[in-house]
Scaffold this active site. Structure first.
Site, PDB file in Angstrom:
ATOM      1  N   GLN A 101       0.842  -1.201   0.000  1.00 39.47           N
ATOM      2  CA  GLN A 101       0.000   0.000   0.000  1.00 39.47           C
ATOM      3  C   GLN A 101       0.874   1.247   0.000  1.00 39.47           C
ATOM      4  O   GLN A 101       0.362   2.360  -0.047  1.00 39.47           O
ATOM      5  CB  GLN A 101      -0.895   0.010   1.243  1.00 39.47           C
ATOM      6  CG  GLN A 101      -1.832  -1.172   1.316  1.00 39.47           C
ATOM      7  CD  GLN A 101      -2.405  -1.335   2.719  1.00 39.47           C
ATOM      8  OE1 GLN A 101      -3.402  -0.735   3.072  1.00 39.47           O
ATOM      9  NE2 GLN A 101      -1.748  -2.140   3.529  1.00 39.47           N
ATOM     10  N   ASN A 102       2.186   1.049   0.092  1.00 40.52           N
ATOM     11  CA  ASN A 102       3.081   2.201   0.165  1.00 40.52           C
ATOM     12  C   ASN A 102       3.352   2.771  -1.217  1.00 40.52           C
ATOM     13  O   ASN A 102       3.298   2.063  -2.220  1.00 40.52           O
ATOM     14  CB  ASN A 102       4.402   1.798   0.826  1.00 40.52           C
ATOM     15  CG  ASN A 102       4.197   1.399   2.275  1.00 40.52           C
ATOM     16  OD1 ASN A 102       3.149   1.692   2.840  1.00 40.52           O
ATOM     17  ND2 ASN A 102       5.168   0.734   2.856  1.00 40.52           N
ATOM     18  N   ASP A 104       6.224   4.637  -1.712  1.00 39.81           N
ATOM     19  CA  ASP A 104       7.577   5.173  -1.587  1.00 39.81           C
ATOM     20  C   ASP A 104       8.644   4.465  -2.420  1.00 39.81           C
ATOM     21  O   ASP A 104       9.786   4.919  -2.485  1.00 39.81           O
ATOM     22  CB  ASP A 104       7.996   5.202  -0.108  1.00 39.81           C
ATOM     23  CG  ASP A 104       7.893   3.836   0.573  1.00 39.81           C
ATOM     24  OD1 ASP A 104       8.047   2.799  -0.107  1.00 39.81           O
ATOM     25  OD2 ASP A 104       7.670   3.812   1.804  1.00 39.81           O
ATOM     26  N   HIS A 119      -1.503   1.460  -4.273  1.00 34.36           N
ATOM     27  CA  HIS A 119      -1.865   2.871  -4.122  1.00 34.36           C
ATOM     28  C   HIS A 119      -0.976   3.799  -4.950  1.00 34.36           C
ATOM     29  O   HIS A 119      -0.893   4.995  -4.662  1.00 34.36           O
ATOM     30  CB  HIS A 119      -1.840   3.256  -2.639  1.00 34.36           C
ATOM     31  CG  HIS A 119      -2.918   2.562  -1.843  1.00 34.36           C
ATOM     32  ND1 HIS A 119      -2.932   2.508  -0.473  1.00 34.36           N
ATOM     33  CD2 HIS A 119      -4.023   1.888  -2.244  1.00 34.36           C
ATOM     34  CE1 HIS A 119      -4.005   1.825  -0.060  1.00 34.36           C
ATOM     35  NE2 HIS A 119      -4.670   1.436  -1.122  1.00 34.36           N
ATOM     36  N   GLY A 188       3.062  -4.381   8.979  1.00 28.17           N
ATOM     37  CA  GLY A 188       2.992  -2.926   9.135  1.00 28.17           C
ATOM     38  C   GLY A 188       1.796  -2.271   8.488  1.00 28.17           C
ATOM     39  O   GLY A 188       1.890  -1.159   7.989  1.00 28.17           O
ATOM     40  N   SER A 190      -2.387  -1.282   9.224  1.00 31.55           N
ATOM     41  CA  SER A 190      -3.487  -1.275  10.188  1.00 31.55           C
ATOM     42  C   SER A 190      -4.655  -2.104   9.669  1.00 31.55           C
ATOM     43  O   SER A 190      -5.574  -2.419  10.414  1.00 31.55           O
ATOM     44  CB  SER A 190      -3.954   0.162  10.436  1.00 31.55           C
ATOM     45  OG  SER A 190      -4.384   0.735   9.214  1.00 31.55           O
ATOM     46  N   PRO A 215       3.646  -3.906  15.787  1.00 31.48           N
ATOM     47  CA  PRO A 215       3.737  -3.674  17.237  1.00 31.48           C
ATOM     48  C   PRO A 215       2.360  -3.565  17.896  1.00 31.48           C
ATOM     49  O   PRO A 215       2.239  -3.754  19.102  1.00 31.48           O
ATOM     50  CB  PRO A 215       4.501  -2.356  17.366  1.00 31.48           C
ATOM     51  CG  PRO A 215       4.680  -1.811  16.007  1.00 31.48           C
ATOM     52  CD  PRO A 215       4.184  -2.796  14.994  1.00 31.48           C
TER      53      PRO A 215
END
Ligand code: NAD
Length: 242
Positions: A101-102, A104, A119, A188, A190, A215
């Site tokens: 979904q990043n 970058d 995305h 990582g 949600s 986490p």
């Protein structure tokens, strides 16, 4: 058996792996989540002004400037140990697919060769009016959007803004891979942003084992064969040392 040991065993025996990632995999490279990036100069704006087509049409220079700043940030950082662990795992498990979904590009910079970007990618632009132009480089004065070389409309970042559909071929391929894999490693994310967040549930329904690395608890934990709490850059190198 600990969750980590179970996860290692599942990874070792899996033949068709999909690694599904979100903003958390890039956190330790120093890339803030969208909302965390709304600080300083940007604290007075909301996502509707900066990450929607209406926002761009209302104030193209503002939105262009915001993306220029985020691109500069990305150019300054490096893939972290989690991105590298995923790229190494692909060499041990040929056919491994990354669905991210990043926006970058850090998976590719770490060496992953098969990456579906659900995305989009912040380093690309496309024609605002949809004439079909998509390009990686452009003449940049940094403060205002460049023009489409074909039709003269403004070029916009090639990312999925709020309220927009995901690129159809990318989503279809990701859904197919989720249905066909025997293991999905969910790192990582949600798992709140749909339709991407549906992928781990689709994989589990089709019989795949699902592992989560995060986490914090997420809705995917409910269907996970192993939930490994922790930061991706710490956990993934341990899980993937086969
Ligand atoms: P999110 O912000 O909704 O969730 C991030 C998740 O990462 C959380 O569950 C959090 O607990 C977890 N996390 C935080 N630090 C972590 C770490 N060190 N290791 C592992 N997990 C960690 O992000 P999302 O699920 O990707 O969805 C939000 C949207 O924001 C996506 O659509 C994405 O396109 C976009 N986004 C992309 C980037 C990027 O390209 N790097 C950055 C921010 C947002």
């Amino acid at each position: 058996m600990t969750a980590e040991r179970r996860a290692r065993e599942l990874i070792a025996k899996a033949a068709r792996i999909v690694v599904f990632t979100g903003a958390g995999v890039s956190a330790e490279s120093g890339i803030p989540t969208f909302r965390d990036a709304l600080t300083g100069l940007w604290a007075n704006y909301d996502p509707e002004q900066l990450a929607t087509e209406q926002g761009f049409r209302a104030n193209p220079s503002l939105v262009w400037d915001w993306y220029a700043e985020r691109r500069r940030r990305i150019a300054d950082v490096q893939p972290n140990a989690a991105h590298h662990a995923i790229a190494r795992l692909e060499r041990a498990k040929p056919g491994l697919l990354v669905v991210t979904q990043n926006v970058d590009g850090l998976h590719q910079r770490a060496g992953s060769t098969d990456v579906i970007e659900l995305h989009g990618n912040i380093l690309r632009v496309k024609c605002l009016e949809g004439c079909g132009v998509v390009q990686q480089g452009w003449q940049d004065d940094e403060r205002s959007p460049p023009r489409c070389p074909r039709c003269g409309a403004p070029l916009r970042p090639d990312v999925v803004w709020f309220g927009e559909y995901l690129p159809e071929s990318a989503l279809l391929r990701a859904q197919q891979a989720a249905a066909d894999c025997d293991l999905m490693l969910v790192v990582g994310t949600s798992a709140l942003v749909y339709p991407a967040a549906e992928l781990p549930f689709a994989a589990a329904r089709a019989g795949a084992a699902v592992i989560t690395v995060n986490p914090e608890p997420t809705p995917v934990d409910e269907i996970a064969a192993a939930r490994v709490p922790g930061k991706a850059a710490e956990v993934l190198p341990r899980l993937t040392a086969l």
